[in-house]
Design an enzyme around this catalytic site. Structure first.
Site, PDB file in Angstrom:
ATOM      1  N   HIS A 135      -1.159   5.060  -3.335  1.00  0.00           N
ATOM      2  CA  HIS A 135       0.198   4.499  -3.440  1.00  0.00           C
ATOM      3  C   HIS A 135       0.545   4.191  -4.898  1.00  0.00           C
ATOM      4  O   HIS A 135       1.650   4.504  -5.363  1.00  0.00           O
ATOM      5  CB  HIS A 135       0.327   3.229  -2.602  1.00  0.00           C
ATOM      6  CG  HIS A 135       0.429   3.476  -1.137  1.00  0.00           C
ATOM      7  ND1 HIS A 135       1.447   4.203  -0.563  1.00  0.00           N
ATOM      8  CD2 HIS A 135      -0.364   3.070  -0.108  1.00  0.00           C
ATOM      9  CE1 HIS A 135       1.278   4.247   0.748  1.00  0.00           C
ATOM     10  NE2 HIS A 135       0.179   3.574   1.049  1.00  0.00           N
ATOM     11  N   HIS A 142      -6.668   5.026  -0.147  1.00  0.00           N
ATOM     12  CA  HIS A 142      -5.321   4.961   0.435  1.00  0.00           C
ATOM     13  C   HIS A 142      -4.402   4.119  -0.447  1.00  0.00           C
ATOM     14  O   HIS A 142      -3.291   4.539  -0.792  1.00  0.00           O
ATOM     15  CB  HIS A 142      -5.411   4.365   1.849  1.00  0.00           C
ATOM     16  CG  HIS A 142      -4.102   4.172   2.523  1.00  0.00           C
ATOM     17  ND1 HIS A 142      -3.750   4.862   3.660  1.00  0.00           N
ATOM     18  CD2 HIS A 142      -3.049   3.366   2.255  1.00  0.00           C
ATOM     19  CE1 HIS A 142      -2.543   4.482   4.045  1.00  0.00           C
ATOM     20  NE2 HIS A 142      -2.099   3.567   3.204  1.00  0.00           N
ATOM     21  N   GLU A 143      -4.859   2.927  -0.805  1.00  0.00           N
ATOM     22  CA  GLU A 143      -4.023   2.034  -1.612  1.00  0.00           C
ATOM     23  C   GLU A 143      -3.905   2.531  -3.052  1.00  0.00           C
ATOM     24  O   GLU A 143      -2.837   2.436  -3.656  1.00  0.00           O
ATOM     25  CB  GLU A 143      -4.562   0.604  -1.559  1.00  0.00           C
ATOM     26  CG  GLU A 143      -4.638   0.009  -0.160  1.00  0.00           C
ATOM     27  CD  GLU A 143      -3.359   0.108   0.657  1.00  0.00           C
ATOM     28  OE1 GLU A 143      -2.247   0.169   0.072  1.00  0.00           O
ATOM     29  OE2 GLU A 143      -3.453   0.135   1.899  1.00  0.00           O
TER      30      GLU A 143
END
Length: 194
Positions: A82, A78-79
């Site tokens: 980004h 998820h990170e």
């Protein structure tokens, strides 16, 4: 926040996933993105954060230890997504279509915006506030900003200012606290307005 020491095996698992997903993205996108730094200094109820300028991923050590496999499978990608989205597309909405594409098509991970971890161990003291439609729990920091007259918060659902009320039936002399501040702003959650 409770301090937590991250076992070596867990740090290695995090790095293995990070490297595997980064390699997957580099091959898919025909790029050579550098490996981001991982640190374990994220605080509060946030599982992780991506810091674009530092090319860094911060993970919450307490939530990591309590939810090891979910962090490895979900939070790290998820990170990373980004960071990759910013480098590949530039400035776009944080959980927009580009991020969802990066998660699902490139990294092969479900694009979940939020975690569902139990947060009792990292939850800070909260203060109950009310609007016309519901009860809200504000953090100590937000509560103190209200008390100092620096901020107020608006319910996104009904648009009313949040007010601290005593529901202590044993003390009828306690009245709702209303701070003389102007109204304004919109959002989905109670938000700070200055």
């Amino acid at each position: 926040m409770k301090s937590a020491s991250i076992p070596i095996y867990l740090q290695q698992a995090i790095m293995n996933t990070l490297r595997q997903k980064l390699q997957q993205a580099n091959l898919y996108l025909n790029r050579d993105f550098p490996e981001p730094t991982i640190n374990y200094r994220q605080r509060g109820t946030t599982a992780g954060s991506a810091y674009i300028k530092n090319w860094e991923i911060r993970l919450n050590p307490v939530l990591l230890i309590e939810n090891q496999q979910a962090f490895i499978d979900e939070v790290v990608p998820h990170e990373l997504a980004h960071l990759l989205v910013y480098r590949y597309f530039g400035k776009v909405p944080p959980h927009g279509k580009q991020w969802r594409w990066m998660m699902e098509e490139v990294l092969n991970v479900p694009a979940n915006r939020t975690h569902k971890f139990k947060i009792d161990s990292v939850r800070s003291q909260t203060f109950t506030y009310y609007c016309n439609c519901q009860q809200h729990e504000l953090t100590l920091r937000r509560h103190n900003k209200i008390l100092r007259g620096e901020s107020h918060y608006i319910c996104q659902k009904c648009g009313e200012k949040l007010i601290a009320k005593s529901i202590d039936s044993l003390n009828p002399n306690l009245y709702p606290m209303d701070f003389k501040m102007h109204r304004g702003g919109k959002g989905v959650n109670p938000r700070e307005h200055r």
